[in-house]
Design a protein around this motif. Sequence first.
Motif, short mmCIF file in Angstrom:
data_model
loop_
_atom_site.label_atom_id
_atom_site.label_comp_id
_atom_site.label_asym_id
_atom_site.label_seq_id
_atom_site.Cartn_x
_atom_site.Cartn_y
_atom_site.Cartn_z
N VAL A 123 -0.38 4.02 3.43
CA VAL A 123 -0.64 2.61 3.68
C VAL A 123 -2.05 2.37 4.21
O VAL A 123 -2.71 1.39 3.84
CB VAL A 123 0.42 2.04 4.66
N ASP A 124 -2.54 3.26 5.07
CA ASP A 124 -3.82 3.01 5.74
C ASP A 124 -5.01 3.73 5.11
O ASP A 124 -6.15 3.49 5.51
CB ASP A 124 -3.72 3.42 7.21
N THR A 136 -11.39 -0.87 9.45
CA THR A 136 -10.88 0.39 9.99
C THR A 136 -10.33 0.12 11.40
O THR A 136 -9.45 -0.69 11.58
CB THR A 136 -11.98 1.46 9.98
N PRO A 169 -5.67 1.66 0.47
CA PRO A 169 -7.01 1.07 0.50
C PRO A 169 -7.98 1.73 -0.47
O PRO A 169 -8.82 1.05 -1.09
CB PRO A 169 -7.44 1.26 1.96
N GLY A 185 -3.00 -3.04 6.41
CA GLY A 185 -2.65 -1.74 6.99
C GLY A 185 -1.52 -1.91 7.98
O GLY A 185 -1.06 -3.02 8.25
N TYR A 224 -2.48 7.81 12.61
CA TYR A 224 -3.30 6.60 12.56
C TYR A 224 -4.78 6.94 12.63
O TYR A 224 -5.59 6.44 11.84
CB TYR A 224 -2.91 5.67 13.71
N ASN A 273 -14.39 -2.58 4.41
CA ASN A 273 -13.16 -1.91 4.79
C ASN A 273 -12.90 -2.15 6.28
O ASN A 273 -13.79 -1.93 7.11
CB ASN A 273 -13.26 -0.41 4.54
N HIS A 308 0.80 -1.21 0.00
CA HIS A 308 0.00 0.00 0.00
C HIS A 308 0.84 1.27 0.00
O HIS A 308 0.32 2.35 -0.30
CB HIS A 308 -0.93 0.02 1.21
N LYS A 365 -7.63 6.29 9.70
CA LYS A 365 -8.79 5.45 9.93
C LYS A 365 -10.09 6.26 9.88
O LYS A 365 -11.12 5.78 9.40
CB LYS A 365 -8.66 4.72 11.26
N ASN A 407 0.19 -0.28 11.88
CA ASN A 407 -0.09 0.42 13.13
C ASN A 407 1.13 1.26 13.48
O ASN A 407 2.28 0.81 13.32
CB ASN A 407 -0.34 -0.62 14.24
#
Length: 260
Positions: free
Chosen positions: A111-112, A140, A116, A90, A154, A138, A62, A158, A92
Amino acid sequence: MARRRAVVTGGSSGIGRATAVLLARQDHDIAIGYRSDVDGANRTKALVEDEGGKAVTFRLDHAEPEQAARAVDRAVTDLGGVDVFVNNAGVNHRGKFLDESLADWQRLLAVDLTGPFACAQAVARRMVEQGTGGRIVNVTSVHELIPIDGGSAYCAAKGGLLMLTRVMALELAEHGITVNAVAPGETATPMNGVPEHVDAAAIDRPMIPVGRPGRAEEVAALIAHLASDAAAYITGSTLHIDGGLALMGAIPNQAYAGRI
């Protein structure tokens, strides 16, 4: 009945693996996306095949959204089409707002959120071309709405994925495609430092009302429901599966030992 076809990203362990295996048990063939853990992806492939499903693996990153979208599109071709997309991959990351580097911020959002987006767009275009509808889920986080100390990038990513889910649901409904989000709290997975053989019930989490993290299989069950015919009238929703963690409000690092 013909088997349905599902693409699951982040499928080499944890929630992705549990989802791939459960969907295979429910008569889906599976394309398993992974970034670097090829052994883990092959293990998931073997488990899917044990359930009687066809399985293919594919690599995507991603951090390179255009490449990731092309990889997903090729996976759909290899699978012979797509009925379900589980947008699970994803990373963290924690970093204090005052200390967060622009490079780390940009990578986390790529990436997150951007990755996506690109992958979901590629899959949705294929679903529209097929003309048979579909399901997009998705993955999340409870932190799409609940802030956490050190979570500026983060939580922003999200939260963005939450709103993307709603816009996708609005625009894709006319094509018979439902789009929903599953928002886990802390889940006992290898990505969160919990070996596969350790059950969530053995981990004490006093900050979570039910007293433990979630199991990957519990999250997978919710994803599988949203991917099923029984959930045809659910779209644009976020379903939290967090043991009541969202009831606790903002979470400072010193009060919460888990990672989500």
